[in-house]
Design a protein around this motif. Structure first.
Motif, PDB file in Angstrom:
ATOM      1  N   GLY A 169       0.802  -1.226   0.000  1.00 17.48           N
ATOM      2  CA  GLY A 169       0.000   0.000   0.000  1.00 17.48           C
ATOM      3  C   GLY A 169       0.826   1.263   0.000  1.00 17.48           C
ATOM      4  N   TYR A 170       0.122   2.386   0.197  1.00 15.57           N
ATOM      5  CA  TYR A 170       0.805   3.680   0.257  1.00 15.57           C
ATOM      6  C   TYR A 170       0.023   4.632   1.141  1.00 15.57           C
ATOM      7  CZ  TYR A 170      -2.412   4.494  -3.688  1.00 15.57           C
ATOM      8  OH  TYR A 170      -3.504   4.559  -4.495  1.00 15.57           O
ATOM      9  N   GLY A 171       0.713   5.742   1.472  1.00 20.03           N
ATOM     10  CA  GLY A 171       0.154   6.631   2.496  1.00 20.03           C
ATOM     11  C   GLY A 171       0.588   6.093   3.845  1.00 20.03           C
ATOM     12  N   ARG A 172       0.439   6.883   4.873  1.00 23.09           N
ATOM     13  CA  ARG A 172       0.846   6.449   6.208  1.00 23.09           C
ATOM     14  C   ARG A 172      -0.277   6.696   7.209  1.00 23.09           C
ATOM     15  NH1 ARG A 172       3.696   4.024   3.757  1.00 23.09           N
ATOM     16  NH2 ARG A 172       5.952   3.817   3.733  1.00 23.09           N
ATOM     17  N   GLU A 173      -0.482   5.692   8.062  1.00 20.60           N
ATOM     18  CA  GLU A 173      -1.314   5.882   9.243  1.00 20.60           C
ATOM     19  C   GLU A 173      -0.367   6.115  10.417  1.00 20.60           C
ATOM     20  OE1 GLU A 173      -4.317   6.430   9.127  1.00 20.60           O
ATOM     21  OE2 GLU A 173      -5.355   5.190   7.656  1.00 20.60           O
ATOM     22  N   LYS A 174      -0.903   6.608  11.522  1.00 23.47           N
ATOM     23  CA  LYS A 174      -0.157   6.854  12.768  1.00 23.47           C
ATOM     24  C   LYS A 174       0.814   8.033  12.590  1.00 23.47           C
ATOM     25  CE  LYS A 174      -0.149   2.056  14.289  1.00 23.47           C
ATOM     26  NZ  LYS A 174       0.643   1.041  14.928  1.00 23.47           N
ATOM     27  N   GLY A 175       1.288   8.521  13.735  1.00 26.67           N
ATOM     28  CA  GLY A 175       2.273   9.591  13.725  1.00 26.67           C
ATOM     29  C   GLY A 175       1.693  10.899  13.171  1.00 26.67           C
ATOM     30  N   ILE A 176       2.563  11.875  13.064  1.00 26.39           N
ATOM     31  CA  ILE A 176       2.145  13.155  12.485  1.00 26.39           C
ATOM     32  C   ILE A 176       1.820  12.962  11.006  1.00 26.39           C
ATOM     33  CG2 ILE A 176       2.999  15.476  11.900  1.00 26.39           C
ATOM     34  CD1 ILE A 176       4.638  15.319  14.485  1.00 26.39           C
ATOM     35  N   GLU A 177       2.467  11.964  10.391  1.00 29.86           N
ATOM     36  CA  GLU A 177       2.239  11.709   8.961  1.00 29.86           C
ATOM     37  C   GLU A 177       0.764  11.448   8.682  1.00 29.86           C
ATOM     38  OE1 GLU A 177       4.744  10.806  10.689  1.00 29.86           O
ATOM     39  OE2 GLU A 177       6.481  11.404   9.524  1.00 29.86           O
ATOM     40  N   ALA A 178       0.088  10.739   9.578  1.00 29.11           N
ATOM     41  CA  ALA A 178      -1.328  10.442   9.313  1.00 29.11           C
ATOM     42  C   ALA A 178      -2.152  11.723   9.307  1.00 29.11           C
ATOM     43  CB  ALA A 178      -1.871   9.461  10.349  1.00 29.11           C
ATOM     44  N   LEU A 179      -1.830  12.612  10.237  1.00 27.55           N
ATOM     45  CA  LEU A 179      -2.567  13.888  10.265  1.00 27.55           C
ATOM     46  C   LEU A 179      -2.401  14.588   8.919  1.00 27.55           C
ATOM     47  CD1 LEU A 179      -4.142  15.460  12.475  1.00 27.55           C
ATOM     48  CD2 LEU A 179      -2.083  16.848  12.754  1.00 27.55           C
ATOM     49  N   HIS A 180      -1.184  14.573   8.403  1.00 22.70           N
ATOM     50  CA  HIS A 180      -0.930  15.221   7.110  1.00 22.70           C
ATOM     51  C   HIS A 180      -1.602  14.478   5.963  1.00 22.70           C
ATOM     52  CE1 HIS A 180       2.803  17.410   8.881  1.00 22.70           C
ATOM     53  NE2 HIS A 180       1.653  17.920   9.283  1.00 22.70           N
ATOM     54  N   ASN A 181      -1.754  13.162   6.121  1.00 19.32           N
ATOM     55  CA  ASN A 181      -2.434  12.368   5.101  1.00 19.32           C
ATOM     56  C   ASN A 181      -3.897  12.765   4.938  1.00 19.32           C
ATOM     57  OD1 ASN A 181      -1.467  10.385   3.439  1.00 19.32           O
ATOM     58  ND2 ASN A 181      -1.193   8.910   5.079  1.00 19.32           N
ATOM     59  N   TYR A 182      -4.463  13.322   6.005  1.00 19.25           N
ATOM     60  CA  TYR A 182      -5.891  13.671   5.966  1.00 19.25           C
ATOM     61  C   TYR A 182      -6.112  15.167   5.720  1.00 19.25           C
ATOM     62  CZ  TYR A 182      -6.834   8.948   7.414  1.00 19.25           C
ATOM     63  OH  TYR A 182      -6.915   7.579   7.424  1.00 19.25           O
ATOM     64  N   SER A 183      -5.091  15.826   5.186  1.00 20.52           N
ATOM     65  CA  SER A 183      -5.266  17.239   4.830  1.00 20.52           C
ATOM     66  C   SER A 183      -4.420  17.527   3.604  1.00 20.52           C
ATOM     67  CB  SER A 183      -4.842  18.145   5.988  1.00 20.52           C
ATOM     68  OG  SER A 183      -3.488  17.946   6.299  1.00 20.52           O
ATOM     69  N   HIS A 184      -4.729  18.612   2.902  1.00 23.98           N
ATOM     70  CA  HIS A 184      -3.866  19.030   1.803  1.00 23.98           C
ATOM     71  C   HIS A 184      -3.457  20.483   2.002  1.00 23.98           C
ATOM     72  CE1 HIS A 184      -7.821  19.073  -0.789  1.00 23.98           C
ATOM     73  NE2 HIS A 184      -7.990  19.597   0.379  1.00 23.98           N
TER      74      HIS A 184
END
Ligand code: NAD
Length: 465
Positions: free
Chosen positions: A437-452
């Motif tokens: 897969g791709y994208g990241r869950e957990k960490g600060i990365e997940a927060l960034h994954n859910y915003s642009h």
């Protein structure tokens, strides 16, 4: 939400085979209602102050903890998990809300030095409505893993849990409402993947999908998402390698290897199911692993397969292993070990005589099944570890720190554990390479994954007041 067309699914307790509770199954009608509610709620939720959003999410975390026993029992009734594991997973769900409640206070952008008469800044914006689709192996935990950062980033959510394991996710929705999550912000629709899941992915008001599940379904969702230019987080399968060198602490390696492939009865995407072991210690390490496996008790230490399909799948892999000529050093036969157990228990299984080309070394079995493969050199171990369509996790056991870091660097996986297996924590980003897969869950990365990110440039010369 009660199904408009009255469809339902009779549950089963996988630890006993006895009937469980009956769950209402939604349809595209409920999906549309939920998504419209989420769409209507998205503006107010985005504009609520970050302090207030954080407080609400923190209350959800507290509510999960104060309802620990109830949630644990609900989870166990549908999954048959051992008590300690189910409790730990519920507490992990609370951690997600606690962590992301705190992260709402992070700075949301930068000021960029472009030219003196321009004020240029960036800000992070939520997508709007996020669709979340989860599997059956860690039901509440996976739901919280995706929803907590999505909500913290200011999105509203429509979530579909797996058909067999929806009770704790449904309860999470009612707890969220009790904690002050406004109506429409967090919605759960129960139902089949091909109906409810597909309707979420296709709905034009959904602007981002977070999917956790199998490669096949991830690919199907990817095809629809490509048409819709819909951003995805895909958390898919794994066939992760645990590399043990001759200089490793064998006792430590043996106990971690057992943990790696038996936790949650092997139904973890990040399970370490390929043991790559240096030739000189192959027999000694396998012996230690088998000794430990013999002591594991089905039921209170090793749970059942959560679904009957999965139980049957593992049984088919035992036939594949026999046909491929692997040697079962423990388990590998449904008629042994499981004879006294009701429900969907499979024997903890260790194979030797395996090559990395065999199906049992390449395909995700999703049961407590380990294949041990010998290697001669560090280069060979790395090559074998990376010779996989997946790349979710990896482990290295050695007392040579230079080698540990070299190998950690060389393994094609989203997370690598050195001298332990699966240091899982909410702070540590989690996700895959290749078909994992791709994208990241957990960490600060997940927060960034859910915003642009939006860039804004203001011409200061034209501003008069
Ligand atoms: P699955 O892909 O069959 O189902 C996952 C979810 O997708 C379920 O809710 C299902 O109803 C839904 N779904 C099915 N068809 C759909 C469709 N056409 N459109 C939209 N949704 C659909 O997976 P599973 O069998 O429930 O779970 C096991 C798999 O999940 C394993 O491969 C495992 O490795 C993977 N997994 C990955 C992670 C991770 O974080 N990488 C975590 C847990 C499980």
């Amino acid at each position: 939400m009660i199904s408009k067309d009255g469809a339902s699914r009779a549950g089963v307790n996988p630890a006993t085979g006895n009937p469980g509770s009956t769950v209402s199954l939604g349809s595209a009608i409920e999906v549309d209602l939920a998504i419209r509610a989420a769409f209507a709620a998205r503006g107010a939720w985005r504009r609520i102050s970050s302090l207030e959003r954080g407080r609400i999410l923190r209350r959800v975390s507290d509510a999960i903890r104060s309802n620990l026993e109830e949630l644990t029992e609900l989870e166990r009734a549908e999954t048959g998990k051992p008590l300690a594991l189910a409790r730990a997973e519920v507490l992990g769900a609370a951690d997600y809300f606690e962590f992301y409640a705190a992260l709402v206070h992070l700075p949301q952008g930068d000021v960029l030095d472009v030219q003196p008469d321009l004020h240029v800044y960036t800000s992070r914006e939520p997508y709007g409505v996020v669709g979340v689709i989860t599997p059956w192996n860690l039901p509440l935990n996976q739901a919280a893993r995706a929803c907590a950062p999505a909500l913290a980033a200011g999105n509203t959510v429509v979530l579909k849990p797996a058909e067999a394991t929806s009770a704790t996710t449904a309860r999470l929705a009612s707890l969220a409402t009790e904690c002050g999550v406004p109506d429409g912000v967090f919605n759960v629709v129960l139902g089949k993947g091909s109906i409810v899941g597909a309707a979420i992915v296709e709905h034009p008001m959904v602007r981002k999908i977070a999917f956790t599940g199998s490669l096949a379904v991830g690919q199907e969702i990817g095809r629809v998402a490509a048409e819709r230019v819909l951003p995805l987080t895909l958390e898919l399968g794994g066939k992760s390698a645990c590399i043990v060198f001759e200089d490793a602490d064998l006792e430590l390696a043996a106990s971690e290897v057992v943990r790696a492939f038996t936790t949650n009865a092997g139904q973890n995407c990040s399970s370490g199911t390929r043991l790559l072991v240096q030739e000189g210690i192959h027999d000694a390490l396998v012996e230690r692993v088998v000794d430990r496996v013999r002591d594991l008790r089905l039921g209170d230490q090793i749970g059942p397969m959560i679904t009957q399909d999965q139980f049957e799948t593992v049984g088919r892999y035992f036939e594949v292993a026999a046909a491929e000529g692997a040697t079962a050093r423990h388990g590998g036969d449904m008629s042994r070990n499981v004879a006294d157990a009701e429900g969907f228990f499979v024997p903890v299984t260790v194979y030797t005589g395996v090559t990395n080309r065999m199906r049992i070394a390449r395909e995700e079995i999703f049961g407590p099944v380990l294949v041990a493969i010998p290697f001669a050199t560090e280069e060979e171990a790395i090559e074998m570890a990376n010779d996989s369509e997946f790349g979710l996790a990896g482990g290295v056991f050695t007392t040579d720190m230079s080698r540990a870091l070299r190998v950690a660097d060389a393994i094609e996986a989203g997370q690598v554990y050195v001298n332990s297996w699966s240091t899982q924590s909410v702070q540590m980003p989690f996700g895959g390479h290749k078909n994992s897969g791709y994208g990241r869950e957990k960490g600060i990365e997940a927060l960034h994954n859910y915003s642009h990110v939006k860039s804004v440039s203001v011409n200061l010369g034209a501003i008069t007041t």
